[in-house]
Design a protein around this motif. Structure first.
Motif, PDB file in Angstrom:
ATOM      1  N   VAL A 126       0.858  -1.188   0.000  1.00  0.00           N
ATOM      2  CA  VAL A 126       0.000   0.000   0.000  1.00  0.00           C
ATOM      3  C   VAL A 126       0.887   1.228   0.000  1.00  0.00           C
ATOM      4  O   VAL A 126       1.822   1.339   0.797  1.00  0.00           O
ATOM      5  N   ARG A 127       0.588   2.153  -0.894  1.00  0.00           N
ATOM      6  CA  ARG A 127       1.241   3.460  -0.907  1.00  0.00           C
ATOM      7  C   ARG A 127       0.095   4.443  -0.877  1.00  0.00           C
ATOM      8  O   ARG A 127      -0.631   4.576  -1.851  1.00  0.00           O
ATOM      9  N   THR A 128      -0.101   5.101   0.224  1.00  0.00           N
ATOM     10  CA  THR A 128      -1.215   5.991   0.543  1.00  0.00           C
ATOM     11  C   THR A 128      -2.409   5.169   0.991  1.00  0.00           C
ATOM     12  O   THR A 128      -2.962   4.379   0.237  1.00  0.00           O
ATOM     13  N   GLU A 173       4.215  -1.844  -9.260  1.00  0.00           N
ATOM     14  CA  GLU A 173       5.388  -1.375  -8.519  1.00  0.00           C
ATOM     15  C   GLU A 173       5.311   0.133  -8.352  1.00  0.00           C
ATOM     16  O   GLU A 173       5.048   0.862  -9.315  1.00  0.00           O
ATOM     17  N   CYS A 174       5.562   0.592  -7.148  1.00  0.00           N
ATOM     18  CA  CYS A 174       5.677   2.028  -6.901  1.00  0.00           C
ATOM     19  C   CYS A 174       6.996   2.496  -7.504  1.00  0.00           C
ATOM     20  O   CYS A 174       8.033   1.843  -7.333  1.00  0.00           O
ATOM     21  N   SER A 175       6.969   3.633  -8.183  1.00  0.00           N
ATOM     22  CA  SER A 175       8.219   4.119  -8.785  1.00  0.00           C
ATOM     23  C   SER A 175       9.224   4.507  -7.702  1.00  0.00           C
ATOM     24  O   SER A 175      10.408   4.615  -7.961  1.00  0.00           O
ATOM     25  N   GLY A 176       8.746   4.653  -6.467  1.00  0.00           N
ATOM     26  CA  GLY A 176       9.647   4.940  -5.353  1.00  0.00           C
ATOM     27  C   GLY A 176      10.006   3.685  -4.566  1.00  0.00           C
ATOM     28  O   GLY A 176      10.259   3.757  -3.367  1.00  0.00           O
ATOM     29  N   GLY A 206       3.089   2.303 -10.497  1.00  0.00           N
ATOM     30  CA  GLY A 206       1.919   2.438  -9.633  1.00  0.00           C
ATOM     31  C   GLY A 206       1.400   3.857  -9.500  1.00  0.00           C
ATOM     32  O   GLY A 206       0.211   4.060  -9.261  1.00  0.00           O
ATOM     33  N   CYS A 207       2.278   4.852  -9.671  1.00  0.00           N
ATOM     34  CA  CYS A 207       1.829   6.238  -9.448  1.00  0.00           C
ATOM     35  C   CYS A 207       0.749   6.665 -10.437  1.00  0.00           C
ATOM     36  O   CYS A 207       0.051   7.648 -10.180  1.00  0.00           O
ATOM     37  N   VAL A 208       0.594   5.964 -11.547  1.00  0.00           N
ATOM     38  CA  VAL A 208      -0.489   6.320 -12.474  1.00  0.00           C
ATOM     39  C   VAL A 208      -1.798   5.615 -12.100  1.00  0.00           C
ATOM     40  O   VAL A 208      -2.853   5.954 -12.625  1.00  0.00           O
ATOM     41  N   GLU A 218       5.389  15.564  -9.604  1.00  0.00           N
ATOM     42  CA  GLU A 218       6.037  14.957  -8.436  1.00  0.00           C
ATOM     43  C   GLU A 218       6.800  13.691  -8.836  1.00  0.00           C
ATOM     44  O   GLU A 218       7.880  13.412  -8.317  1.00  0.00           O
ATOM     45  N   PHE A 219       6.232  12.928  -9.762  1.00  0.00           N
ATOM     46  CA  PHE A 219       6.824  11.643 -10.101  1.00  0.00           C
ATOM     47  C   PHE A 219       7.674  11.688 -11.370  1.00  0.00           C
ATOM     48  O   PHE A 219       8.063  10.633 -11.881  1.00  0.00           O
ATOM     49  N   ALA A 220       7.964  12.890 -11.875  1.00  0.00           N
ATOM     50  CA  ALA A 220       8.694  12.996 -13.155  1.00  0.00           C
ATOM     51  C   ALA A 220      10.034  12.272 -13.092  1.00  0.00           C
ATOM     52  O   ALA A 220      10.366  11.467 -13.968  1.00  0.00           O
TER      53      ALA A 220
HETATM   54 MO   LIG Z   1       4.129   5.032  -6.100  1.00  0.00          MO
END
Ligand SMILES: [Mo]
Ligand SMILES: Nc1nc2c(c(=O)[nH]1)N[C@H]1C(S)=C(S)[C@@H](COP(=O)(O)O)O[C@H]1N2
Length: 386
Positions: A89-91, A135-138, A236-238, A261-263
């Motif tokens: 979970v991210r957020t 996958e979260c980009s972070g 995942g950020c999208v 933010e995710f660029a």
């Molecule tokens: Mo993410």
């Protein structure tokens, strides 16, 4: 010594010629079988060095700073699908979210007529949407690379929904936005307001869908209930959760705060101002070790290294590992993905290190045509001390 000092030391000092003996994967075929039939023996697992001590498999924190890191160390052929309660979970669910009333999607922007689409009208269109990696980009060593999971999904193909909206001339892109109002701002500078802009072709080519279920059960709140976006193969950020707005926009639409933010994490050049200047936030092919097991009886003293590969088009045949920067890469054995598990496969390597010391487990694909930026930069490199 602090974490960053120690890491620098591991990367530079210890590798300068102390152990030059060759190490490599053995050629036998028994390994992949052993890992799929017997499963991991985690009691013999060697811990990875220099990874922060974050709780695994347990949701913590609130809103934008809420996380659950998946523990991938036990991954086996039988457990390639991550159960929902262990899926990262991210957020976490925004505390200001009101999901008690029937959910509607607001269709806005360059459309013939703004509309409210009750989610209930889309429910008859829900269909199985396949098994996908997220996958979260972070995703970093700081969380044991636990912002990475895979599951099967159901949802409404997005192309059908877009057609319903009757876009006007000049409407060339689609902004998808989710509820993101939290009573407390992020302490880690995460920007509230989840939204991303795509071309309809990108959404169609990726088979994007509005997910209402994962692992054969309705979405949970933390994963975006009642409805979220999933764009297979993208970071995942999208994958906007709690989707409440779909807007047709034109070619001059500014990038959303989320895109900006995710660029960097989605490998853009700089932070483009316009949405049209963003590359697809696609996952390139990647691989990492998930566990190293000490030798057991009958293995001739070999350490068993198990890992996972995902992203890209999964050209798994040419996956290689090395254990020290001054050694050659050696091929690993990739297990065939289980039925339907595209883009997510296990690999193993029986490894006989020549000496005790610190090793850096780094993977790469031996193919100049495979984009693998995060492998090239050592992003997924993991360290063990034997
Ligand atoms: Mo993410
Ligand atoms: N509304 C909303 N959607 C969001 C986010 C967010 O902060 N708010 N985070 C995104 C990010 S960065 C990721 S990696 C994925 C994570 O999805 P998951 O928590 O279901 O694993 O959700 C995405 N969707």
């Amino acid at each position: 010594m602090g974490v960053s000092n120690r890491r620098t030391f591991l990367r530079t000092g210890l590798f300068s010629g102390a152990w030059l003996a060759a190490a490599g994967c053995s050629g036998g075929q028994t390994g992949a079988d052993r890992s799929s039939s017997a499963g991991p023996e985690l009691s013999r697992t060697v811990p990875f060095l220099d990874e922060e001590d974050v709780p695994l498999e347990q949701a913590f924190g609130h809103g934008l700073d809420g996380r659950l890191f998946t523990d991938l160390s036990g991954l086996s052929a039988e457990s390639l699908a991550i159960p929902t309660e262990r899926f990262f979970v991210r957020t976490r669910r925004p505390d200001l979210l009101d999901d008690s009333a029937p959910w509607t999607l607001r269709a806005r922007g360059l459309v013939k007529e703004p509309r409210e689409i009750p989610l209930s009208t889309l429910e008859p269109l829900v269909q199985p949407a396949g098994f996908h990696v997220m996958e979260c980009s972070g995703n970093t060593s700081g969380g044991h690379f636990g912002l990475l999971s895979a599951a099967s999904w159901s949802g409404v193909p997005l192309t059908g929904v877009l057609d319903m909206l009757q876009p006007l001339r000049g409407a060339s892109r689609v902004l998808i936005s989710g509820f993101d109002e939290h009573s407390a701002p992020s302490r880690h500078r995460s920007v509230a307001g989840a939204s991303w802009i795509f071309t309809p072709e990108q959404l169609r080519d990726a088979n994007a869908f509005l997910a209402t279920a994962m692992n054969d059960a309705p979405l949970t709140s933390d994963h975006g209930a009642p409805v979220r976006l999933v764009v297979p193969g993208w970071y995942g950020c999208v994958n906007v959760k709690w989707v409440d707005r779909i807007e047709w926009v034109d070619d001059n639409a500014p990038a959303t705060p989320q895109m900006r933010e995710f660029a960097e994490r989605t490998h853009q050049s700089g932070i483009p101002h316009l949405a049209r200047d963003y590359r697809p936030a696609a996952l390139e092919q990647a691989a990492m070790a998930v566990r190293v097991e000490r030798p057991s009886a009958g293995t001739g003293g070999a350490y068993r290294v198990t890992g996972v590969t995902w992203g890209g088009k999964l050209e798994t045949e040419r996956l290689m590992i090395r254990f020290r920067p001054d050694e050659a890469y050696l091929p690993v054995r990739v297990a065939p993905p289980s039925a339907g598990a595209t883009g997510w496969a296990l690999w193993t390597c029986d490894w006989r290190p020549a000496a005790s010391g610190v090793y850096a487990l780094q993977l790469r694909f031996q193919d100049p045509n495979i984009a693998q930026r995060r492998l090239d930069t050592g992003h997924y490199t993991r360290y063990v001390q034997l």
